[in-house]
Scaffold this motif. Sequence first.
Motif, PDB file in Angstrom:
ATOM      1  N   ASP A 260      20.874   2.475  91.431  1.00 33.58           N
ATOM      2  CA  ASP A 260      19.847   3.336  90.833  1.00 33.58           C
ATOM      3  C   ASP A 260      20.105   3.517  89.344  1.00 33.58           C
ATOM      4  O   ASP A 260      19.195   3.404  88.521  1.00 33.58           O
ATOM      5  CB  ASP A 260      19.819   4.713  91.499  1.00 33.58           C
ATOM      6  N   ALA A 261      21.356   3.816  88.994  1.00 29.80           N
ATOM      7  CA  ALA A 261      21.711   4.038  87.588  1.00 29.80           C
ATOM      8  C   ALA A 261      21.480   2.781  86.751  1.00 29.80           C
ATOM      9  O   ALA A 261      20.990   2.864  85.622  1.00 29.80           O
ATOM     10  CB  ALA A 261      23.167   4.486  87.481  1.00 29.80           C
ATOM     11  N   SER A 262      21.803   1.621  87.304  1.00 33.27           N
ATOM     12  CA  SER A 262      21.612   0.389  86.541  1.00 33.27           C
ATOM     13  C   SER A 262      20.129   0.093  86.331  1.00 33.27           C
ATOM     14  O   SER A 262      19.738  -0.397  85.265  1.00 33.27           O
ATOM     15  CB  SER A 262      22.313  -0.789  87.211  1.00 33.27           C
ATOM     16  N   LEU A 263      19.298   0.436  87.288  1.00 30.18           N
ATOM     17  CA  LEU A 263      17.862   0.217  87.137  1.00 30.18           C
ATOM     18  C   LEU A 263      17.271   1.150  86.080  1.00 30.18           C
ATOM     19  O   LEU A 263      16.494   0.719  85.222  1.00 30.18           O
ATOM     20  CB  LEU A 263      17.148   0.394  88.474  1.00 30.18           C
ATOM     21  N   VAL A 264      17.658   2.412  86.095  1.00 31.27           N
ATOM     22  CA  VAL A 264      17.177   3.359  85.086  1.00 31.27           C
ATOM     23  C   VAL A 264      17.673   2.926  83.706  1.00 31.27           C
ATOM     24  O   VAL A 264      16.912   2.914  82.733  1.00 31.27           O
ATOM     25  CB  VAL A 264      17.618   4.801  85.408  1.00 31.27           C
ATOM     26  N   ALA A 265      18.936   2.538  83.595  1.00 28.19           N
ATOM     27  CA  ALA A 265      19.492   2.097  82.312  1.00 28.19           C
ATOM     28  C   ALA A 265      18.787   0.838  81.812  1.00 28.19           C
ATOM     29  O   ALA A 265      18.503   0.714  80.615  1.00 28.19           O
ATOM     30  CB  ALA A 265      20.994   1.850  82.448  1.00 28.19           C
ATOM     31  N   ALA A 266      18.469  -0.097  82.709  1.00 27.00           N
ATOM     32  CA  ALA A 266      17.771  -1.323  82.311  1.00 27.00           C
ATOM     33  C   ALA A 266      16.359  -1.025  81.824  1.00 27.00           C
ATOM     34  O   ALA A 266      15.906  -1.595  80.821  1.00 27.00           O
ATOM     35  CB  ALA A 266      17.727  -2.303  83.480  1.00 27.00           C
ATOM     36  N   VAL A 267      15.668  -0.127  82.490  1.00 27.97           N
ATOM     37  CA  VAL A 267      14.315   0.261  82.078  1.00 27.97           C
ATOM     38  C   VAL A 267      14.364   0.869  80.676  1.00 27.97           C
ATOM     39  O   VAL A 267      13.551   0.539  79.810  1.00 27.97           O
ATOM     40  CB  VAL A 267      13.689   1.236  83.104  1.00 27.97           C
ATOM     41  N   GLU A 268      15.347   1.734  80.432  1.00 26.87           N
ATOM     42  CA  GLU A 268      15.509   2.335  79.108  1.00 26.87           C
ATOM     43  C   GLU A 268      15.817   1.275  78.052  1.00 26.87           C
ATOM     44  O   GLU A 268      15.205   1.257  76.980  1.00 26.87           O
ATOM     45  CB  GLU A 268      16.639   3.365  79.114  1.00 26.87           C
ATOM     46  N   LEU A 269      16.752   0.407  78.357  1.00 27.61           N
ATOM     47  CA  LEU A 269      17.181  -0.629  77.412  1.00 27.61           C
ATOM     48  C   LEU A 269      16.036  -1.575  77.045  1.00 27.61           C
ATOM     49  O   LEU A 269      15.886  -1.967  75.883  1.00 27.61           O
ATOM     50  CB  LEU A 269      18.347  -1.429  78.007  1.00 27.61           C
ATOM     51  N   LEU A 270      15.201  -1.893  78.018  1.00 29.48           N
ATOM     52  CA  LEU A 270      14.089  -2.815  77.799  1.00 29.48           C
ATOM     53  C   LEU A 270      12.846  -2.130  77.234  1.00 29.48           C
ATOM     54  O   LEU A 270      11.860  -2.792  76.915  1.00 29.48           O
ATOM     55  CB  LEU A 270      13.744  -3.535  79.100  1.00 29.48           C
ATOM     56  N   GLY A 271      12.893  -0.807  77.124  1.00 30.05           N
ATOM     57  CA  GLY A 271      11.760  -0.070  76.573  1.00 30.05           C
ATOM     58  C   GLY A 271      10.565  -0.014  77.504  1.00 30.05           C
ATOM     59  O   GLY A 271       9.428   0.096  77.059  1.00 30.05           O
ATOM     60  N   LEU A 272      10.831  -0.062  78.794  1.00 29.14           N
ATOM     61  CA  LEU A 272       9.773  -0.011  79.797  1.00 29.14           C
ATOM     62  C   LEU A 272       9.592   1.420  80.285  1.00 29.14           C
ATOM     63  O   LEU A 272      10.388   2.302  79.988  1.00 29.14           O
ATOM     64  CB  LEU A 272      10.121  -0.918  80.975  1.00 29.14           C
ATOM     65  N   ARG A 273       8.559   1.648  81.036  1.00 27.56           N
ATOM     66  CA  ARG A 273       8.314   2.960  81.652  1.00 27.56           C
ATOM     67  C   ARG A 273       8.142   2.842  83.165  1.00 27.56           C
ATOM     68  O   ARG A 273       8.329   3.805  83.888  1.00 27.56           O
ATOM     69  CB  ARG A 273       7.044   3.603  81.074  1.00 27.56           C
ATOM     70  N   SER A 274       7.753   1.677  83.636  1.00 30.43           N
ATOM     71  CA  SER A 274       7.443   1.498  85.055  1.00 30.43           C
ATOM     72  C   SER A 274       8.599   0.843  85.792  1.00 30.43           C
ATOM     73  O   SER A 274       9.301  -0.003  85.248  1.00 30.43           O
ATOM     74  CB  SER A 274       6.202   0.610  85.219  1.00 30.43           C
ATOM     75  N   VAL A 275       8.758   1.249  87.040  1.00 27.47           N
ATOM     76  CA  VAL A 275       9.759   0.655  87.907  1.00 27.47           C
ATOM     77  C   VAL A 275       9.150   0.525  89.307  1.00 27.47           C
ATOM     78  O   VAL A 275       8.477   1.431  89.787  1.00 27.47           O
ATOM     79  CB  VAL A 275      11.059   1.495  87.921  1.00 27.47           C
ATOM     80  N   PHE A 276       9.346  -0.634  89.921  1.00 31.33           N
ATOM     81  CA  PHE A 276       8.879  -0.842  91.290  1.00 31.33           C
ATOM     82  C   PHE A 276       9.985  -0.393  92.225  1.00 31.33           C
ATOM     83  O   PHE A 276      11.084  -0.950  92.217  1.00 31.33           O
ATOM     84  CB  PHE A 276       8.543  -2.311  91.545  1.00 31.33           C
ATOM     85  N   THR A 277       9.709   0.640  93.003  1.00 34.99           N
ATOM     86  CA  THR A 277      10.701   1.153  93.938  1.00 34.99           C
ATOM     87  C   THR A 277      10.022   1.922  95.065  1.00 34.99           C
ATOM     88  O   THR A 277       8.963   2.508  94.867  1.00 34.99           O
ATOM     89  CB  THR A 277      11.717   2.068  93.231  1.00 34.99           C
ATOM     90  N   LEU A 278      10.644   1.894  96.208  1.00 34.81           N
ATOM     91  CA  LEU A 278      10.212   2.714  97.339  1.00 34.81           C
ATOM     92  C   LEU A 278      11.122   3.926  97.501  1.00 34.81           C
ATOM     93  O   LEU A 278      10.927   4.743  98.398  1.00 34.81           O
ATOM     94  CB  LEU A 278      10.207   1.876  98.616  1.00 34.81           C
ATOM     95  N   ASP A 279      12.110   4.056  96.622  1.00 35.08           N
ATOM     96  CA  ASP A 279      13.086   5.139  96.642  1.00 35.08           C
ATOM     97  C   ASP A 279      12.477   6.381  95.989  1.00 35.08           C
ATOM     98  O   ASP A 279      12.188   6.390  94.792  1.00 35.08           O
ATOM     99  CB  ASP A 279      14.332   4.691  95.889  1.00 35.08           C
ATOM    100  N   SER A 280      12.283   7.428  96.754  1.00 35.92           N
ATOM    101  CA  SER A 280      11.626   8.638  96.248  1.00 35.92           C
ATOM    102  C   SER A 280      12.454   9.372  95.189  1.00 35.92           C
ATOM    103  O   SER A 280      11.913  10.183  94.439  1.00 35.92           O
ATOM    104  CB  SER A 280      11.301   9.583  97.404  1.00 35.92           C
ATOM    105  N   ASP A 281      13.740   9.101  95.106  1.00 32.47           N
ATOM    106  CA  ASP A 281      14.577   9.755  94.099  1.00 32.47           C
ATOM    107  C   ASP A 281      14.171   9.379  92.675  1.00 32.47           C
ATOM    108  O   ASP A 281      14.440  10.117  91.742  1.00 32.47           O
ATOM    109  CB  ASP A 281      16.053   9.410  94.300  1.00 32.47           C
TER     110      ASP A 281
END
Length: 57
Positions: A20-41
């Motif tokens: 989870d942390a790596s996905l949030v960090a990657a989204v930030e690093l890439l300047g994105l806002r959207s993430v595909f996930t089924l994880d409600s957290d």
Amino acid sequence: MDRMAALMDKYRDRPMDLADASLVAAVELLGLRSVFTLDSDFHIYRMADGSALDCVP
């Protein structure tokens, strides 16, 4: 790795794991806002600027 450790520490009362942390960090690093996930957290997690992620679907 420092950003992921900071995220995991910030959300230590939630089930944020390394994946989870790596996905949030990657989204930030890439300047994105959207993430595909089924994880409600991901509706709880916030980017460094405090904004919410746009969770798809």
